[in-house]
Design an enzyme around this catalytic site. Structure first.
Site, PDB file in Angstrom:
ATOM      1  N   HIS A  19       0.845  -1.208   0.000  1.00  0.00           N
ATOM      2  CA  HIS A  19       0.000   0.000   0.000  1.00  0.00           C
ATOM      3  C   HIS A  19       0.875   1.251   0.000  1.00  0.00           C
ATOM      4  O   HIS A  19       0.627   2.199  -0.753  1.00  0.00           O
ATOM      5  CB  HIS A  19      -0.883   0.057   1.257  1.00  0.00           C
ATOM      6  CG  HIS A  19      -1.878  -1.055   1.394  1.00  0.00           C
ATOM      7  ND1 HIS A  19      -2.016  -1.792   2.558  1.00  0.00           N
ATOM      8  CD2 HIS A  19      -2.793  -1.549   0.527  1.00  0.00           C
ATOM      9  CE1 HIS A  19      -2.983  -2.683   2.395  1.00  0.00           C
ATOM     10  NE2 HIS A  19      -3.471  -2.563   1.174  1.00  0.00           N
ATOM     11  N   LYS A  43     -17.455  -6.411   8.656  1.00  0.00           N
ATOM     12  CA  LYS A  43     -16.224  -7.192   8.864  1.00  0.00           C
ATOM     13  C   LYS A  43     -15.755  -7.023  10.301  1.00  0.00           C
ATOM     14  O   LYS A  43     -16.074  -6.039  10.952  1.00  0.00           O
ATOM     15  CB  LYS A  43     -15.131  -6.683   7.925  1.00  0.00           C
ATOM     16  CG  LYS A  43     -15.183  -7.269   6.547  1.00  0.00           C
ATOM     17  CD  LYS A  43     -13.893  -6.921   5.810  1.00  0.00           C
ATOM     18  CE  LYS A  43     -13.954  -7.264   4.343  1.00  0.00           C
ATOM     19  NZ  LYS A  43     -12.791  -6.744   3.612  1.00  0.00           N
ATOM     20  N   ARG A  92      -1.710  -6.318  -8.108  1.00  0.00           N
ATOM     21  CA  ARG A  92      -0.501  -7.088  -7.809  1.00  0.00           C
ATOM     22  C   ARG A  92      -0.268  -8.174  -8.848  1.00  0.00           C
ATOM     23  O   ARG A  92       0.839  -8.442  -9.262  1.00  0.00           O
ATOM     24  CB  ARG A  92      -0.617  -7.732  -6.425  1.00  0.00           C
ATOM     25  CG  ARG A  92      -0.535  -6.744  -5.306  1.00  0.00           C
ATOM     26  CD  ARG A  92      -0.992  -7.335  -4.022  1.00  0.00           C
ATOM     27  NE  ARG A  92      -2.384  -7.751  -4.137  1.00  0.00           N
ATOM     28  CZ  ARG A  92      -3.141  -8.116  -3.122  1.00  0.00           C
ATOM     29  NH1 ARG A  92      -2.640  -8.174  -1.926  1.00  0.00           N
ATOM     30  NH2 ARG A  92      -4.399  -8.460  -3.298  1.00  0.00           N
ATOM     31  N   SER A 130      -2.688  -7.839   3.227  1.00  0.00           N
ATOM     32  CA  SER A 130      -2.975  -7.656   4.652  1.00  0.00           C
ATOM     33  C   SER A 130      -3.350  -9.002   5.292  1.00  0.00           C
ATOM     34  O   SER A 130      -2.953  -9.313   6.408  1.00  0.00           O
ATOM     35  CB  SER A 130      -4.138  -6.675   4.834  1.00  0.00           C
ATOM     36  OG  SER A 130      -3.811  -5.425   4.289  1.00  0.00           O
TER      37      SER A 130
HETATM   38  O1  PNS Z   1      -8.835  -3.206   0.827  1.00  0.00           O
HETATM   39  P1  PNS Z   1     -10.123  -3.763   0.289  1.00  0.00           P
HETATM   40  O2  PNS Z   1     -10.953  -4.348   1.410  1.00  0.00           O
HETATM   41  O3  PNS Z   1      -9.916  -4.724  -0.833  1.00  0.00           O
HETATM   42  O4  PNS Z   1     -10.937  -2.501  -0.319  1.00  0.00           O
HETATM   43  C1  PNS Z   1     -12.180  -2.687  -0.935  1.00  0.00           C
HETATM   44  C2  PNS Z   1     -12.885  -1.345  -1.193  1.00  0.00           C
HETATM   45  C3  PNS Z   1     -12.930  -0.473   0.043  1.00  0.00           C
HETATM   46  C4  PNS Z   1     -12.144  -0.602  -2.276  1.00  0.00           C
HETATM   47  C5  PNS Z   1     -14.323  -1.707  -1.687  1.00  0.00           C
HETATM   48  O5  PNS Z   1     -14.902  -2.577  -0.782  1.00  0.00           O
HETATM   49  C6  PNS Z   1     -15.231  -0.494  -1.844  1.00  0.00           C
HETATM   50  O6  PNS Z   1     -15.058   0.284  -2.751  1.00  0.00           O
HETATM   51  N1  PNS Z   1     -16.203  -0.353  -0.913  1.00  0.00           N
HETATM   52  C7  PNS Z   1     -17.142   0.748  -0.914  1.00  0.00           C
HETATM   53  C8  PNS Z   1     -18.574   0.294  -1.245  1.00  0.00           C
HETATM   54  C9  PNS Z   1     -18.862   0.469  -2.710  1.00  0.00           C
HETATM   55  O7  PNS Z   1     -18.759   1.551  -3.277  1.00  0.00           O
HETATM   56  N2  PNS Z   1     -19.239  -0.642  -3.356  1.00  0.00           N
HETATM   57  C10 PNS Z   1     -19.459  -0.697  -4.762  1.00  0.00           C
HETATM   58  C11 PNS Z   1     -18.125  -0.859  -5.475  1.00  0.00           C
HETATM   59  S1  PNS Z   1     -18.309  -1.495  -7.042  1.00  0.00           S
END
Ligand code: PNS
Length: 167
Positions: A19, A43, A92, A130
């Site tokens: 990150h 979560k 990645r 993570s």
């Molecule tokens: O680090 P992560 O958990 O892979 O991040 C995922 C994240 C935060 C980027 C994704 O869950 C997200 O964008 N959540 C916000 C909810 C949202 O907008 N959902 C529709 C996305 S298509």
């Protein structure tokens, strides 16, 4: 010229050097990059939102165009509220691609004005996640060099606390 603001969203549970690498690259590319920590009540994260924000603020205190914030709800709505036109995501490996592409296209459908930009981390971090970092530490392995020193120390503290509780 209006400044180009980018959002780098994620759970950051915890922040890894992968990150950090992407955020540093983003800070060279965009006028401002906002590291946006997802507040996900469903979560059960290892690190509280407060801890995750504190860690990132500490790591990026010397980079004046990196901001750390929290968000919940739809990412594109949050991006709009922060006047951000770009969502930065790290890629990645090919395995990341399918899900990331789905999210990018769904986000584009929800808001045409926000563009997703994918960036590759430096090679040594292409396998770092993570989830794996937490697993390695929980099982007694070392993650030195894969996470910031503050994260490594906190992971050790949390492991010790869990072991003391169990004893
Ligand atoms: O680090 P992560 O958990 O892979 O991040 C995922 C994240 C935060 C980027 C994704 O869950 C997200 O964008 N959540 C916000 C909810 C949202 O907008 N959902 C529709 C996305 S298509």
């Amino acid at each position: 010229m209006p400044e180009v603001v980018a959002i780098y969203p994620g759970s950051f549970d915890p922040l890894t050097n992968g990150h950090v690498d992407i955020i540093q690259r983003g800070s060279r590319l965009f006028d401002r990059i906002i590291v946006s920590v997802l507040v996900n009540l469903e979560k059960r994260p290892l690190f509280t939102v407060h801890e995750r924000v504190d860690i990132a603020r500490g790591v990026f205190k010397a980079l004046s165009n990196v901001e750390v914030d929290t968000f919940d709800g739809l990412l594109v709505d949050y991006a709009g509220s922060r006047h951000a036109k770009v969502i930065v995501k790290g890629l990645r490996a090919v395995s990341d691609f399918e899900y990331e592409m789905q999210m990018a296209l769904m986000n584009r459908r929800l808001n045409q004005d926000v563009e997703t930009v994918f960036m590759m981390p430096a090679e040594p971090y292409t396998y770092v996640s993570s989830r794996l970092v937490k697993e390695v530490v929980a099982l007694g392995g070392s993650v030195t060099g894969l996470v910031p020193a503050t994260v490594e120390a906190l992971l050790r503290e949390k492991k010790l606390a869990r072991e003391t509780l169990r004893a």
